[in-house]
Design a protein around this motif. Sequence first.
Motif, PDB file in Angstrom:
ATOM      1  N   THR A 268       0.843  -1.190   0.000  1.00  0.00           N
ATOM      2  CA  THR A 268       0.000   0.000   0.000  1.00  0.00           C
ATOM      3  C   THR A 268       0.882   1.244   0.000  1.00  0.00           C
ATOM      4  O   THR A 268       1.817   1.351   0.799  1.00  0.00           O
ATOM      5  CB  THR A 268      -0.911   0.029   1.237  1.00  0.00           C
ATOM      6  OG1 THR A 268      -1.766  -1.131   1.209  1.00  0.00           O
ATOM      7  CG2 THR A 268      -1.776   1.275   1.256  1.00  0.00           C
ATOM      8  N   VAL A 269       0.593   2.156  -0.915  1.00  0.00           N
ATOM      9  CA  VAL A 269       1.325   3.423  -0.991  1.00  0.00           C
ATOM     10  C   VAL A 269       0.395   4.522  -0.488  1.00  0.00           C
ATOM     11  O   VAL A 269      -0.703   4.710  -1.023  1.00  0.00           O
ATOM     12  CB  VAL A 269       1.788   3.722  -2.431  1.00  0.00           C
ATOM     13  CG1 VAL A 269       2.513   5.059  -2.489  1.00  0.00           C
ATOM     14  CG2 VAL A 269       2.686   2.604  -2.936  1.00  0.00           C
ATOM     15  N   ASP A 270       0.825   5.238   0.541  1.00  0.00           N
ATOM     16  CA  ASP A 270      -0.038   6.188   1.237  1.00  0.00           C
ATOM     17  C   ASP A 270       0.032   7.606   0.678  1.00  0.00           C
ATOM     18  O   ASP A 270       1.072   8.054   0.192  1.00  0.00           O
ATOM     19  CB  ASP A 270       0.335   6.244   2.731  1.00  0.00           C
ATOM     20  CG  ASP A 270       0.054   4.938   3.446  1.00  0.00           C
ATOM     21  OD1 ASP A 270      -0.783   4.166   2.948  1.00  0.00           O
ATOM     22  OD2 ASP A 270       0.672   4.696   4.506  1.00  0.00           O
ATOM     23  N   LYS A 271      -1.121   8.276   0.747  1.00  0.00           N
ATOM     24  CA  LYS A 271      -1.247   9.726   0.601  1.00  0.00           C
ATOM     25  C   LYS A 271      -0.741  10.278  -0.722  1.00  0.00           C
ATOM     26  O   LYS A 271      -0.093  11.327  -0.768  1.00  0.00           O
ATOM     27  CB  LYS A 271      -0.526  10.421   1.762  1.00  0.00           C
ATOM     28  CG  LYS A 271      -1.075  10.050   3.131  1.00  0.00           C
ATOM     29  CD  LYS A 271      -0.308  10.734   4.243  1.00  0.00           C
ATOM     30  CE  LYS A 271      -0.846  10.335   5.603  1.00  0.00           C
ATOM     31  NZ  LYS A 271      -0.099  10.964   6.710  1.00  0.00           N
ATOM     32  N   THR A 272      -1.067   9.594  -1.818  1.00  0.00           N
ATOM     33  CA  THR A 272      -0.729  10.139  -3.127  1.00  0.00           C
ATOM     34  C   THR A 272      -1.651   9.569  -4.195  1.00  0.00           C
ATOM     35  O   THR A 272      -1.940   8.368  -4.180  1.00  0.00           O
ATOM     36  CB  THR A 272       0.735   9.855  -3.509  1.00  0.00           C
ATOM     37  OG1 THR A 272       0.966  10.324  -4.863  1.00  0.00           O
ATOM     38  CG2 THR A 272       1.063   8.376  -3.448  1.00  0.00           C
ATOM     39  N   PRO A 273      -2.125  10.397  -5.147  1.00  0.00           N
ATOM     40  CA  PRO A 273      -2.916   9.888  -6.258  1.00  0.00           C
ATOM     41  C   PRO A 273      -2.058   9.313  -7.385  1.00  0.00           C
ATOM     42  O   PRO A 273      -2.579   8.830  -8.380  1.00  0.00           O
ATOM     43  CB  PRO A 273      -3.673  11.137  -6.739  1.00  0.00           C
ATOM     44  CG  PRO A 273      -2.755  12.262  -6.407  1.00  0.00           C
ATOM     45  CD  PRO A 273      -2.056  11.867  -5.130  1.00  0.00           C
TER      46      PRO A 273
END
Length: 329
Positions: free
Chosen positions: A229-234
């Motif tokens: 999971t990659v957080d806080k980015t579109p």
Amino acid sequence: MASMSPVSGSVMSIYSGDFGNVDIKGGIEFSIDYVEKLKEFLIYIYQCRELAVAEVKKQRSDPYVKAYFLPEKAKMGKRKTAVKKKTLNPVYNEILRYKIPKQSLLAQTLNLSVWHHDALGRNSFLGEFNVNLGTWDWNNKLRKWYQLEPRTPAAGIGLKNRGEMKLALKYVPMSSTGPGTKPNLTGEVYISMKDCLQLPMLRGNKINSFVKCRVLPDTSRKSWQRTRTVDKTPNPYFNHTMVYDGFKEEDLREACVELTVWDHNRLSNHFLGGLRIGLGTGKSYGTAVDWMDSTHEEATMWEKMIASPNTWVEGILPLRMFKVATPAK
């Protein structure tokens, strides 16, 4: 893999699906109403019929009905009925209530889902029905039966642009590694997940995304693979390669790589969009299937991979919405 396919299911990582392992069947009878004087939304849950069996050994289901508003489940919270034990035809006759302005309802989708209650907390999904409240006829207050459906990822309803995915595919055919060694009688499909671009922001400026992958017609849970999971980015960067083996060249014309992008939050995972990369013929091993529905761009990439063994084929494809097939038993 699934019995209809000769492709094996060896994978590098395993992820349990969100959709349970029960074949969806049966229906739900309900009606809805809005009481202007009380500013209250009412959901009348009458009964269900001919539900699937959740516990096969015991031949039983203990069903209950749950209500959410989509796409953001947490905003208004959930309501649920009592659990009816040992029945596939539960009768509820209950009212689920929400205090909410009617104008706010018009931007929501009502999700009614049926679940088997497990004493250990491993509840099984038995089906659902979605009501678009923006197009609902509010003069319709009659009770009516509706067919239950497999899980429909409903986050992002109405979004036209769901972003893009950058990826590469490679097929490594069967081969022999040299004299005296056992030949590899089947090939491998490599799926290299690079990144996603301009994913929809469903929760303000927050998005924590990951990608799930499987190769259909295998709908079993063991076929799932996923990225971190990659957080806080579109615009998440994954750089993750997945490998599926057991492919003969003829299997490639019957299979389809399904990639789905999800926004992870504490309560649930929201489906953002996906790809189905195959030939898009509508059939697999002679059987009509709804998941063999690749777009022209998706089918072109798969065709290039088949025509160029041992070579990476790269592409940037637009994400789209579709129903995710229910995992097999």
